[in-house]
Structures are given as C-alpha cells and as structure tokens.
Design a protein around this motif. Structure first.
Motif, PDB file in Angstrom:
ATOM      1  N   GLY A 106       0.712  -0.831  -0.311  1.00 25.71           N
ATOM      2  CA  GLY A 106      -0.075  -0.447  -0.073  1.00 25.71           C
ATOM      3  C   GLY A 106       0.792   0.916  -0.060  1.00 25.71           C
ATOM      4  N   ARG A 107       2.087   1.486   0.302  1.00 25.20           N
ATOM      5  CA  ARG A 107       3.208   2.060   0.599  1.00 25.20           C
ATOM      6  C   ARG A 107       3.867   2.073   1.103  1.00 25.20           C
ATOM      7  NH1 ARG A 107       1.687   7.989   1.989  1.00 25.20           N
ATOM      8  NH2 ARG A 107       4.049   7.820   1.598  1.00 25.20           N
ATOM      9  N   LYS A 108       5.348   3.218   0.550  1.00 26.38           N
ATOM     10  CA  LYS A 108       6.657   2.527   0.651  1.00 26.38           C
ATOM     11  C   LYS A 108       7.076   2.093   2.297  1.00 26.38           C
ATOM     12  CE  LYS A 108       7.462   7.347   1.965  1.00 26.38           C
ATOM     13  NZ  LYS A 108       7.959   8.658   0.958  1.00 26.38           N
ATOM     14  N   PHE A 109       7.873   1.461   2.457  1.00 28.39           N
ATOM     15  CA  PHE A 109       8.388   0.655   3.957  1.00 28.39           C
ATOM     16  C   PHE A 109       9.865   0.487   3.868  1.00 28.39           C
ATOM     17  CE2 PHE A 109       9.184  -3.291   7.023  1.00 28.39           C
ATOM     18  CZ  PHE A 109       8.175  -3.340   7.465  1.00 28.39           C
ATOM     19  N   LYS A 110       9.925   1.394   4.990  1.00 25.59           N
ATOM     20  CA  LYS A 110      11.989   1.884   5.255  1.00 25.59           C
ATOM     21  C   LYS A 110      12.092   1.006   6.305  1.00 25.59           C
ATOM     22  CE  LYS A 110      10.795   6.265   3.555  1.00 25.59           C
ATOM     23  NZ  LYS A 110      10.869   8.019   3.775  1.00 25.59           N
TER      24      LYS A 110
END
Length: 696
Positions: free
Chosen positions: A166-170
């Motif tokens: 769903g979104r970026k992951f850091k």
C-alpha cells in the motif's frame, strides 16, 4: 537495443530489464494506463520530476556502500544519460536527473555490469535499507551490522511479498545505541545488542516522518540475528495484507499499527509464522570478516605546507576507527551534490591508496574508511585538489536538504537555495559553531519530510504565505527535535511560519539567543527550559506580511517571482487501477507463480498465487464499485458481494480459499494445490466478467 541486453550476465536482471523495455513500449502505444505505468516504473527507480518529459533515476545503494568500480560505473552512466551531477539522498541512494524514459532500460543494463540496481528504489516497496556509515569501524559498536543489513537487502530484493504494498516501507540498521541510523523513525529499525554472548538486535516498529511524524514502538528488546529475516518477513506480510491502499495519507505502517493496536498487529505477525519459508535464517557474514585490504600502490610521502589548516581538518573531519592505526575521513558534500569529474578521481584514490570502499551517509556526505593514519597527509593533499576538505562534517553547518523545487513535483519552496544561504551565514558569522555537532539543521521543500526537517534541533519546511492577492515563498520554523539514542528520539515543534527570505534572520536570532541564554546547557535542554512560546514570541516580528518587499516574492536560488506550482507526487505511487489491467496482472502473477514453482521456489510461488487471487478479486469489486482499500478488505468484500450474493460459486468461501496461505507450510504439495486453485478461481472470474459484459 539487443546488444546491451546480451551483455547482462545475470539472467534475472536481464529478464527484468527486457520487461521494463516492453512495458515502456506498451505504455507509449497506449496499452497501459498512465497511472498504472507510473507504479511500474517507480518500482524500478524511475521517478517523474518537475520538468516535463524527463525522469529522475534513483540508484539503490544498500547502506551507502560503493566500491571504486561501482562509483566509476555510476559516473559513466551519469555522463552518458544525465547531466554529470550526482545527488546523495538521505537514504544513501544516488539520484541523477533529466534522463529520457526511452533510455532507462539501457541505463539499468549499464549499471548492472557492476552489480548496481534500480529495483525497488522508489514506489510502494521496501526502499533502500540504510545503515550507519561507520558500521564496521565504529568504536562504539558491539559488532558490525553491515552483513545483516546486506543479508536483509538481498532477501527482500525482488521478493514477491513486497512488490506492490500500500505504501513504501523503510528499514535501518544503526551501528550502536547512539542510533545514528534513526531507528525510531523507521518502519523497522535495528539496534545491535549482545545478550549472554549472543548477537542480536533491539527492533523498533512503525516509526515515520511525513506530515504526521510517529515515534516507533518497541517490537522486541532482543531478537537473535538468525531471527531478523523471519521477523521482518512476518511484519511485511501483515502490512501487505492489512495496510491501507486507497487513502494515500493513511497508508503507512504507523497508521495500521495505530488502527489495529500493537498487540493485535503482533498477533497477526505471529499468525504468519507457519507460512514463512524460514523459521530461522543464518546470514553469512564471512565476506565482511576479512582483514582490511592493503592499498594497491605505495602511498607517497608528502609535506604539508599549511599545517594549521591540516590540523583543523583532522580535528573536524577525521574519525578514529575501532581498528588500531586506521581512521575514517568525513567529506562534507554541500547539499549532497557532487560531480562526475571529481567522483572519478575519488574512485581512483580509494582504489589505489585506500581499501576500495566508501559510504554515502544519511546526512548526504561521503565517508572514506580504513585509511592508515600515517597516510592522512597524502589523503588531505589529494582531497584538497578535489575541493573535498571543507570543515564541518556532521556539524551545524552541514545542512541536510531535499531537492525541493529544483526537480521535485511536490516541492512548494526552495530547500537547496535556503540551505546554501544558511551555510554561508554560519560560516561567515558564527565561526564559533564550526565544530558544533550537537545541533543539526534540516530542510524539506514540503511536508513529506524527505529532508527530515521535523526530527532536527532546527528545521525548516517549505510552504507558501499569502500577502494580499500575492503569494510569497515561506518557511515553517521547527525547533526541538533530535536523536536521544537506543531507539528514542523526539520530533520538533512547529513554532512559526515566516517568509523564506527571513530564514537567515530567524537562524541568527535563534543562535544569538542560544549563546546568550543557554548558560552552557545543550540545545535541547535550553529549548525545553525556554519553551515553544518563548521562541514564537521572539520570532513573531519575522512573520509580519504587511511589510514585504519585492525581494520577499523571489525564492532563494531563483531570479523570478515565486509561483506556487505543485504537481502530482509520486512518493506513494498513487494508482488508478483499471479492471482490465488488474485482470491482466492477476493472470501474469499466476503465470509467474507457475514459473517459480518449476524453479522449486515454493514460498515465492505461493505468494504470487495469493497476489493473483487478490488482484483478480479486486478487479471485479472495482467493476461493481466496491471499496478495495486493503487486501483483507478485498477478501471480505468478495465473499459478501460475490459468494454470499450467489454470483460466483467457489464451493467454499473466498476467505477460506485465500487464507490457506497462512494455515499451511510452504511445501511443494501445498504450492501445487494453491496455484491450481488460483488458476481455477481466475477462470471462473473471467467467465463471470465475460457474461457480465455481454449483458451490458
């Protein structure tokens, strides 16, 4: 184009570059929707920029490490396809700009010759894994975290679990409890620990910056090194399944944990254990354990003429290593920008006279490691020729800034222009601060915080401000952020908004008051003692917009009057999915699952089949105008609309069919069964869709 393809030795890389080329042709031929193509290219490091018709390319540099050969390859690519400028990001990547979309497959192929990738540098993926630039040489580290950062990078690259989240992951790896890789603002942050002689990590979970910064929660005080990959995979799987996908501003992991609660989130992670391909994963560290490489050439003996300048440089920019007799050299890089001519000479320098390694830092600098102390005069001489001996590495005068309105679609005001001016003010007017490493200044061109402004002691965020019928560039002043260590940090308070041209005067007032009233206290203690309102009051005169001059309407680094122009942001890879595209992709995923099954990659094959199930279901739900915010929501809704509504007969519920993924171990038998069920499911959906369209 065929020639560049055949030079790629790695067949996996060759396949994905050819696939990118095909997708570009399909897009240009109108076969792929513009918004869908955006997500495809973002996951391959290709990012639209503010200027029409050209791309920013983000080159993924895990934990910032490059060899001489890799740095030279990057310079060649920049000269051939871009402008010769290299930009170091706050995630230790390298960005180049003004690249033609048509040339990106060839560019990638050139990089691949020295094992450099664009994969998952942008988009809704696991972004570049960052690490302390001193990891491996840090005097405070319990052990070198580099092999573990590298192992996790290798494990997650191209992994089906994190290609379309769903979104970026850091993710970050700090070298010690000082937490210089900022674990508290990452989705997963790792801090090394040794407990009873066993290596492991304290893990922080669910942190993030952006417009709504959130401090990470503690996942565990200690996870053994052989458990970090299963732990990370469990977290990512849950985020992929339950994370928001429609509302971009609520789609990061921090919001999912807030919605579910920490305990429920960890329960779901625990529920995934059976599906994991590894319950223990030993990371090979041998490649990182050898002796420091000797220089290829004998280091010449030199005489320093200006010994005072040399000693000042040593005091400011040279760092003792844990290895006796060796030091690291910090190179302060203004705004993170350097150029290929000097980069090539630097590459030669580290190869011939160093240990053939440097690292890009989180503060957009360069660290040359493993230099023998007796060779420092020679390195000073050579770096001086490259104009790389500026004082102030990692100090208040070493300002972090994102590209802002220079190239970014989301930039509201210039961050590089004001950063340049603030550095000039500090150097010219505050020489007493030249070695101050207690205060960091960070600047972002918008609320998304790529410049990390909201975690700095002094931060500035680009904004706009209305003055009658006119609009002027502005800065929000933030104060009181900082790293506390061991997984703890603090976010800055938003104090006041002022016209951008008054940013330097705001900095002067803050530093003057700090000198006058801190009484020896550290900056954060001084800030807490005075309180936010105190700073608001003495900065308030700068916020007056009734007395703006003509200059106030010209942003830093610009010659023309300010125009607020914000494009479509690509940080989140916003996607408008078409039903036909989703069905095509679902079929493609199931086909890929069959290919991976033939390669005996059972777990990856199962996950791609799962993605096929969900994508196909999402297509029909979209056609029926249903919400498709999360994978879990798609599964529930499909049951409600199509199974319970007696529109499609599966012989069971859709949830029971799909959720077999975390009820079974990833064996050959289960993979075969699950893929066959995905094929059968897709065939039923195709038949339903065809019949539905025939009625329309």
């Amino acid at each position: 184009m065929e020639s560049f393809r055949t030079e790629i030795e790695n067949p996996i890389v060759q396949k994905e570059i050819i696939d990118l080329e095909k997708k570009i042709h399909l897009f240009q031929g109108g076969k792929i929707d513009d918004e869908r193509f955006r997500s495809l290219r973002l996951a391959r490091g290709i990012y639209g920029q503010r200027q029409e018709g050209v791309q920013m390319i983000r080159i993924k540099i895990p934990y910032g490490k490059v060899t001489s050969e890799q740095l030279k390859r990057i310079t060649q690519v920049s000269d051939k396809y871009s402008t010769g400028r290299l930009h170091i990001t706050t995630r230790q990547d390298i960005q180049i700009h003004y690249v033609s979309l048509d040339r990106t497959p060839e560019l990638w192929a050139d990089l691949a010759k020295d094992d450099i990738t664009l994969r998952e540098a942008c988009g809704n993926t696991v972004r570049n894994i960052t690490g302390s630039e001193l990891a491996g040489v840090d005097v405070d580290e319990p052990f070198d975290v580099t092999p573990y950062a590298h192992g996790l990078f290798q494990y997650l690259l191209r992994n089906p679990i994190c290609q379309e989240m769903g979104r970026k992951f850091k993710i970050s790896f700090s070298s010690s409890e000082k937490d210089t890789a900022l674990s508290y603002l990452h989705d997963l942050g790792f801090i090394p620990k040794i407990v009873d002689g066993q290596k492991g990590f304290k893990i922080m979970l669910g942190g993030g910056l952006g417009s709504q910064p959130a401090h990470a929660e503690l996942l565990s005080e200690f996870v053994p090194v052989n458990q970090i990959i299963p732990t990370a995979e469990g977290v990512i799987r849950v985020f992929d399944r339950y994370g928001e996908r429609a509302k971009r501003l609520k789609a990061r992991l921090k919001f999912l944990i807030k919605d579910l609660g920490r305990e429920e989130f960890l329960r779901l992670v625990d529920e995934e254990k059976k599906a994991l391909p590894f319950h223990s994963y030993e990371i090979d560290t041998t490649a990182f354990e050898g002796p420091i490489a000797e220089p290829l050439l004998e280091v010449p003996s030199v005489t320093i003429d200006d010994t005072a300048a040399y000693e000042a440089w040593k005091a400011a920019n040279v760092i003792a290593q844990k290895q006796a007799g060796y030091v690291a050299i910090g190179v302060k890089v203004l705004l993170g920008d350097f150029y290929t001519d000097k980069a090539r000479l630097l590459a030669d320098l580290i190869k011939n006279y160093g240990a053939n390694e440097l690292r890009f830092s989180l503060r957009q600098n360069i660290v040359i490691r493993n230099i023998k102390e007796e060779n420092l005069p020679f390195f000073y001489q050579e770096l001086a020729k490259l104009d790389m001996v500026s004082l102030g590495y990692n100090t208040i005068g070493d300002i972090t800034a994102c590209p802002g309105t220079d190239t970014c679609n989301l930039g509201i005001a210039s961050s590089t222009g004001i950063a340049d001016e603030l550095e000039r003010v500090i150097k010219a007017e505050y020489p007493q601060f030249v070695n101050n490493q207690e205060i960091a200044i960070k600047i972002s061109g918008c609320m998304n915080a790529c410049g990390q402004h909201n975690m700095a002691e002094i931060g500035f965020q680009g904004m706009s401000i209305n003055a009658g019928k006119l609009v002027a560039p502005a800065l929000q002043v933030l104060l009181g952020g900082g790293i506390l260590g061991n997984g703890n940090g603090r976010f800055a308070d938003k104090v006041i908004k002022i016209p951008s041209r008054r940013g330097p005067e705001a900095l002067r007032l803050i530093l003057n008051d700090f000198e006058a009233n801190a009484n020896g206290a550290k900056f954060l203690d001084y800030y807490d003692a005075q309180g936010e309102k105190y700073f608001y009051e003495f900065l308030k005169p700068l916020a007056d917009v009734t007395n703006l001059t003509e200059e106030d309407f010209i942003d830093w680094g610009n010659a023309d009057n300010y125009v607020k122009a914000v494009g479509v942001g690509e940080c989140a890879g916003v996607v408008i999915d078409l039903v036909a595209t989703l069905l095509y992709e679902a079929k493609d995923k199931i086909t890929s699952a069959e290919e991976l099954f033939e390669e005996q990659k059972w777990s990856d094959a199962i996950y791609l089949a799962y993605a096929g199930f969900v994508n196909a279901a999402k297509a029909l739900l979209l056609a029926d105008k249903q919400k498709t915010n999360t994978h879990a929501g798609i599964i529930d809704s499909f049951d409600t609309v199509f199974v319970e509504g007696n529109k499609i007969d599966l012989g069971t519920t859709f949830s029971e069919l799909v959720y077999q993924i975390n009820k079974n171990e990833p064996t050959e038998a289960f993979a075969k069964q699950y893929i066959q069920e995905a094929i059968s499911f897709f065939e039923k959906l195709e038949a339903y869709r065809a019949a539905d369209l025939a009625k329309a």
